[in-house]
Scaffold this motif. Structure first.
Motif, PDB file in Angstrom:
ATOM      1  N   GLN A   1      -4.518   8.455  -6.645  1.00 11.07           N
ATOM      2  CA  GLN A   1      -4.283   8.062  -5.470  1.00 11.07           C
ATOM      3  C   GLN A   1      -4.602   9.172  -4.016  1.00 11.07           C
ATOM      4  N   LYS A   2      -4.216  10.592  -4.797  1.00  9.04           N
ATOM      5  CA  LYS A   2      -4.266  11.574  -3.711  1.00  9.04           C
ATOM      6  C   LYS A   2      -5.780  11.883  -3.516  1.00  9.04           C
ATOM      7  N   PHE A   3      -6.719  11.902  -4.220  1.00  8.97           N
ATOM      8  CA  PHE A   3      -7.980  12.519  -4.117  1.00  8.97           C
ATOM      9  C   PHE A   3      -9.064  11.443  -3.755  1.00  8.97           C
ATOM     10  N   PHE A   4      -8.716  10.052  -4.117  1.00  7.62           N
ATOM     11  CA  PHE A   4      -9.620   9.196  -3.806  1.00  7.62           C
ATOM     12  C   PHE A   4      -9.073   7.795  -3.083  1.00  7.62           C
ATOM     13  N   ASN A   5      -7.630   7.890  -3.060  1.00  2.00           N
ATOM     14  CA  ASN A   5      -7.110   6.963  -2.418  1.00  2.00           C
ATOM     15  C   ASN A   5      -7.406   5.456  -2.851  1.00  2.00           C
TER      16      ASN A   5
ATOM     17  N   LEU B   1     -17.134   6.440 -12.596  1.00  2.00           N
ATOM     18  CA  LEU B   1     -17.549   7.340 -13.500  1.00  2.00           C
ATOM     19  C   LEU B   1     -17.406   8.550 -13.197  1.00  2.00           C
ATOM     20  N   SER B   2     -17.971   8.806 -11.937  1.00  4.99           N
ATOM     21  CA  SER B   2     -18.020  10.215 -11.263  1.00  4.99           C
ATOM     22  C   SER B   2     -16.922  10.536 -10.989  1.00  4.99           C
ATOM     23  N   GLU B   3     -15.875   9.705 -10.393  1.00  2.00           N
ATOM     24  CA  GLU B   3     -14.594  10.193  -9.916  1.00  2.00           C
ATOM     25  C   GLU B   3     -13.888  10.578 -11.066  1.00  2.00           C
ATOM     26  N   ALA B   4     -13.771   9.697 -12.315  1.00  2.00           N
ATOM     27  CA  ALA B   4     -13.224  10.228 -13.368  1.00  2.00           C
ATOM     28  C   ALA B   4     -13.452  11.421 -14.239  1.00  2.00           C
ATOM     29  N   ALA B   5     -14.774  11.644 -14.048  1.00  2.00           N
ATOM     30  CA  ALA B   5     -15.392  12.919 -14.511  1.00  2.00           C
ATOM     31  C   ALA B   5     -14.996  14.074 -13.536  1.00  2.00           C
ATOM     32  N   ILE B   6     -14.824  13.778 -12.517  1.00  2.00           N
ATOM     33  CA  ILE B   6     -14.099  14.990 -11.550  1.00  2.00           C
ATOM     34  C   ILE B   6     -12.937  15.267 -12.015  1.00  2.00           C
TER      35      ILE B   6
ATOM     36  N   ASP C   1     -11.495  10.871  -0.364  1.00  2.00           N
ATOM     37  CA  ASP C   1     -10.837  10.185   0.407  1.00  2.00           C
ATOM     38  C   ASP C   1      -9.382  10.718   0.253  1.00  2.00           C
ATOM     39  N   TYR C   2      -9.232  11.961   0.695  1.00  2.00           N
ATOM     40  CA  TYR C   2      -7.837  12.832   0.298  1.00  2.00           C
ATOM     41  C   TYR C   2      -6.778  12.156   0.913  1.00  2.00           C
ATOM     42  N   GLN C   3      -5.535  12.019   0.313  1.00  2.00           N
ATOM     43  CA  GLN C   3      -4.289  11.460   0.956  1.00  2.00           C
ATOM     44  C   GLN C   3      -3.314  12.381   0.944  1.00  2.00           C
ATOM     45  N   TYR C   4      -2.715  12.907   2.066  1.00  2.00           N
ATOM     46  CA  TYR C   4      -1.732  13.800   2.058  1.00  2.00           C
ATOM     47  C   TYR C   4      -0.471  13.201   1.569  1.00  2.00           C
ATOM     48  N   PHE C   5       0.168  13.407   0.550  1.00  2.00           N
ATOM     49  CA  PHE C   5       1.533  12.790   0.320  1.00  2.00           C
ATOM     50  C   PHE C   5       2.663  13.906   0.482  1.00  2.00           C
ATOM     51  N   ASN C   6       2.244  15.048   1.164  1.00  2.00           N
ATOM     52  CA  ASN C   6       2.933  16.197   1.682  1.00  2.00           C
ATOM     53  C   ASN C   6       4.029  15.431   2.372  1.00  2.00           C
ATOM     54  N   HIS C   7       5.417  15.818   2.392  1.00  2.00           N
ATOM     55  CA  HIS C   7       6.211  15.009   3.596  1.00  2.00           C
ATOM     56  C   HIS C   7       5.934  15.290   5.044  1.00  2.00           C
ATOM     57  N   ASP C   8       5.163  16.584   5.272  1.00  2.54           N
ATOM     58  CA  ASP C   8       5.063  16.946   6.822  1.00  2.54           C
ATOM     59  C   ASP C   8       3.701  16.360   7.067  1.00  2.54           C
TER      60      ASP C   8
ATOM     61  N   ASN D   1       0.847  -1.215   0.147  1.00  6.69           N
ATOM     62  CA  ASN D   1      -0.038   0.186  -0.042  1.00  6.69           C
ATOM     63  C   ASN D   1       1.017   1.155   0.064  1.00  6.69           C
ATOM     64  N   LEU D   2       0.516   2.183  -0.707  1.00  2.00           N
ATOM     65  CA  LEU D   2       1.342   3.657  -0.969  1.00  2.00           C
ATOM     66  C   LEU D   2       0.959   4.306   0.456  1.00  2.00           C
ATOM     67  N   ILE D   3       2.191   4.632   1.044  1.00  2.00           N
ATOM     68  CA  ILE D   3       2.010   5.336   2.454  1.00  2.00           C
ATOM     69  C   ILE D   3       2.844   6.850   1.919  1.00  2.00           C
TER      70      ILE D   3
END
Length: 748
Positions: A193-197, A205-210, A263-270, A63-65
């Motif tokens: 990965q960032k917006f929908f994990n 379809l909805s996520e792709a269109a977003i 399902d937002y994922q913060y890949f910002n280092h902090d 899993n991406l962390i």
């Protein structure tokens, strides 16, 4: 007729001007083609396109962390792109994508006549997916007044060349891997990965269109910042799909009725999961990659080469550990502040605050510039808007650097590492309470006094040297005359000064006086030798107070030593990285567990110490594991509290997990007000206990939470079968009232 027209001077001059304009345009066009305004990539260069790719950090299950990147980009293949995502892009950005050769002449004519001549802004643009790809790959430069024309023409040349080299599927793949999305994200996989994990192939379809909708304006249609605006733009994308027959009206209406759920994922280092762990991994990677080069002998670039880092972390356990820490520390911080009342040292102790101020980088900078003490204080007292960390919610207020310093001096910090004892694989890692504001890592960097967590090493040495578990030692204080009349004291006054405890009772109730006496019996040098066999290389004071844990040891080193009690007596070296791969999944290097070749002590000693530390949990200083937290798991442990309640420790040992937890103030001059509040059982133990409570509720942790200790041997059972305490006889009680004085053994 034509001859007469040509003789007309106005027509003649008009034709000459037109010819001149055409000639100049052709020269201009040719100059761009031949690189006068910057070299155009040739077909060979276009055939071997390379883009900077983010390095991915994965947990033990893939899993991406987290990521290390300059541009957040993760490439994928065409097969990973769901059809509705491709359809949404084509319908919205380039309806004639499958018909043109990179430049859509019909669209260009429409733009020229409707948009430019008739000023109809609703007619759309003439840019194709391939033209956008050319812009994404090679960017744009400034050429003064000619910038737009030069860049558009350069992109058209590149687009046509790309259409000659790549198939439509390949162009779509390149586009999706390079197109910018909101929040400094490049490529559809990173955005997904960032917006929908989730990976791209699982986008609805909805996520792709977003996500396609954001391409019109990354910031304006960012679904995290502007969900309502993003939803309206998503609906436009769906309507375009209906218009070009990619979607039925019914399905479009059904999808448009759905709200945006991120399902937002913060890949910002902090931010995000395990920031201290990711920082520790990055530090180790920088050293590893210096020693392992690419096939062409160049060095790997952590930020651009798209490496895949497989780590040992269990992201589920890490999430629960962070929750447990946050829940406990928020409550403990409140109790901590209340305990001081109006006498808070971070506000009332001028010397403490001044010394802390002198450690500030900004103070040292001012000092190097020659400013006086008063000038420096004046500068540090200037107020501005500052965001300050608080457990419930951060606050923004007018505050100076000195205000900020005093604010952060009050905070307790924490550290915890949980490892698999058979290998040393790090499963959970808490370097501090919040990486944004407290960068110092208490797992890998900090060396705090370990307090009573050192005592098991003293008792291990004693048992290994032949001392019986049922050996009795008096709890009475002794003054050691050859050590400046040093008198070790217990954490609380003993009600009966004539009590004698077995080693088990002494360890489980953490009696200081007995720990020093046992050290005196076996000798300091033997204890040091034993500790070295357990993999602890930190410098030790080699003084009698060592028995009480006055030396500083790193949390991760302590974990590796304690693992030996459930790993056949063999210490382990905690490690984070299992293997490193290149962007194509080819192995660069893998890592094996570092386990001591030989046991540090006999299995008899191991079993005895494990039983002693089980007793600590059942009826000793860690009894609240059972009474308060109602944990029924097989657990052994050891609490620790240092002088003046500066550090609180807890070691939790289970058959398949060893965890070390520390709590204290980063400023060593500030301790807890009382032992009741500052003892390890109250500060550090609850983080472990809360973690286990959460793990008990998840069946995926059953191999850890339901594991059982092996039954000790008959010899161990018999040797521990004695009364845990006894009182001195009548003669000792009559003549032994005075405090004893003796010398600490020579040569130790």
């Amino acid at each position: 007729m034509i001859k007469k027209l040509l003789q007309n001077k106005w027509i003649k001059w008009s034709l000459l001007v037109l010819s001149g304009v055409i000639f100049l345009f052709l020269c201009f066009y040719t100059s761009i083609y031949f690189g006068f305004f910057g070299k155009l990539p040739n077909k060979n260069e276009l055939s071997s396109l390379k883009q900077a790719e983010a390095t991915q950090v994965l947990d033990k299950d893939g899993n991406l962390i987290g990521k290390y990147y300059i541009y957040d980009r993760q490439p994928i293949t065409y097969e990973d792109l769901p059809q509705h995502l491709i359809d949404a892009l084509v319908a919205t950005e380039d309806a004639r994508f499958y018909e043109h050769d990179g430049v859509d002449n019909k669209s260009l004519f429409r733009v020229f006549f409707k948009t430019i001549l008739l000023r109809d802004k609703s007619s759309g643009g003439g840019s194709t997916i391939t033209l956008q790809l050319a812009k994404n790959l090679f960017g744009r430069k400034k050429y003064r007044m000619f910038s737009t024309v030069v860049n558009k023409l350069k992109e058209s040349f590149i687009a046509k060349r790309m259409e000659d080299i790549y198939s439509k599927k390949e162009i779509l793949t390149l586009y999706f891997n390079t197109v910018p999305f909101p929040d400094n994200t490049f490529g559809i996989e990173s955005a997904s990965q960032k917006f929908f994990n989730k990976p791209t192939h699982k986008l609805t379809l909805s996520e792709a269109a977003i996500l396609i909708g954001t391409l019109k304006a990354n910031h304006s249609y960012n679904p995290r910042l502007f969900p309502e605006r993003s939803q309206l733009r998503r609906d436009v994308v769906l309507q375009q799909m209906v218009k070009y027959k990619y979607l039925s009206p019914d399905r479009a209406n059904q999808t448009m009725s759905q709200s945006i759920i991120l399902d937002y994922q913060y890949f910002n280092h902090d931010l995000g999961l395990a920031p201290y762990f990711r920082a520790a991994v990055k530090k180790e990677l920088n050293e590893i990659l210096k020693k392992h080069k690419k096939p062409d002998s160049t060095l790997y670039d952590l930020y651009n080469d798209g490496l895949i880092i497989h780590t040992t972390l269990d992201s589920k356990m890490q999430f629960l550990a962070e929750q447990a820490m946050q829940e406990h520390m928020q409550s403990l911080q409140s109790d901590y502040e209340k305990s001081f009342g109006s006498t808070t040292p971070w506000k009332n102790n001028k010397e403490l605050v001044d010394n802390a101020m002198k450690d500030l980088t900004i103070y040292k900078n001012y000092k190097s510039q020659g400013l006086t003490e008063n000038q420096i204080k004046d500068s540090l007292s200037r107020k501005k808007d500052i965001e300050l960390f608080e457990w419930k919610e951060n606050i923004t207020k007018k505050a100076s650097s000195l205000d900020s310093l005093q604010h952060y001096l009050k905070f307790l910090n924490a550290g915890m590492v949980a490892i698999e004892p058979s290998t040393g694989a790090v499963q959970a890692y808490l370097g501090g309470i919040d990486y944004r504001y407290f960068k110092y890592d208490h797992v890998s960097q900090s060396k705090r006094q370990v307090g009573s967590t050192f005592k098991p090493f003293v008792y291990t040495t004693a048992i290994e040297q032949g001392m019986k578990p049922c050996s009795y030692f008096s709890t009475r204080e002794i003054t050691y005359t050859n050590l400046d009349n040093w008198t070790p004291k217990n954490a609380s006054e003993q009600e009966d000064p004539f009590l004698n405890y077995t080693l088990e009772k002494a360890l489980s109730t953490s009696v200081n006086t007995i720990a020093v006496k046992v050290l005196n019996e076996v000798g300091i040098s033997k204890v040091v030798d034993q500790v070295r066999k357990l993999g602890i290389s930190d410098s030790l004071s080699e003084k009698p107070a060592m028995a009480l844990g006055t030396d500083g040891i790193k949390i991760k080193d302590l974990a590796g030593a304690y693992a030996s009690y459930v790993n056949q007596g063999k210490a382990v070296k905690p490690y984070y990285i299992s293997r490193i791969e290149d962007k194509n999944g080819n192995l660069i290097i893998s890592f094996e567990p570092e386990i001591a070749e030989n046991p540090a002590y006999t299995d008899y000693t191991r079993q005895v110490l494990l039983e002693m530390m089980k007793s600590t949990v059942e009826q000793g200083t860690a009894a609240r594991i059972r009474s308060t937290y109602q944990l029924e798991n097989d657990i052994a442990g050891k609490t620790g509290t240092t002088q003046d309640n500066k550090d609180g420790w807890f070691v939790g040992i289970t058959p398949n997990l060893v965890a070390i937890t520390w709590v204290g103030n980063d400023n060593y001059n500030i301790g807890f007000k009382t032992t009741a509040l500052g003892q390890g059982a109250n500060t550090a133990l609850p983080i472990f206990a809360k973690l286990y409570q959460k793990m008990n509720q998840d069946v995926t942790f059953d191999p850890i939470t339901k594991s059982k200790f092996e039954k000790p041997s008959e010899e161990v059972i018999q040797d521990l079968d004695c009364k845990s305490e006894k009182r001195d006889n009548i003669l000792k009680r009559l003549f032994g009232k005075k405090k004893k004085k003796k010398k600490f053994k020579k040569g130790t």
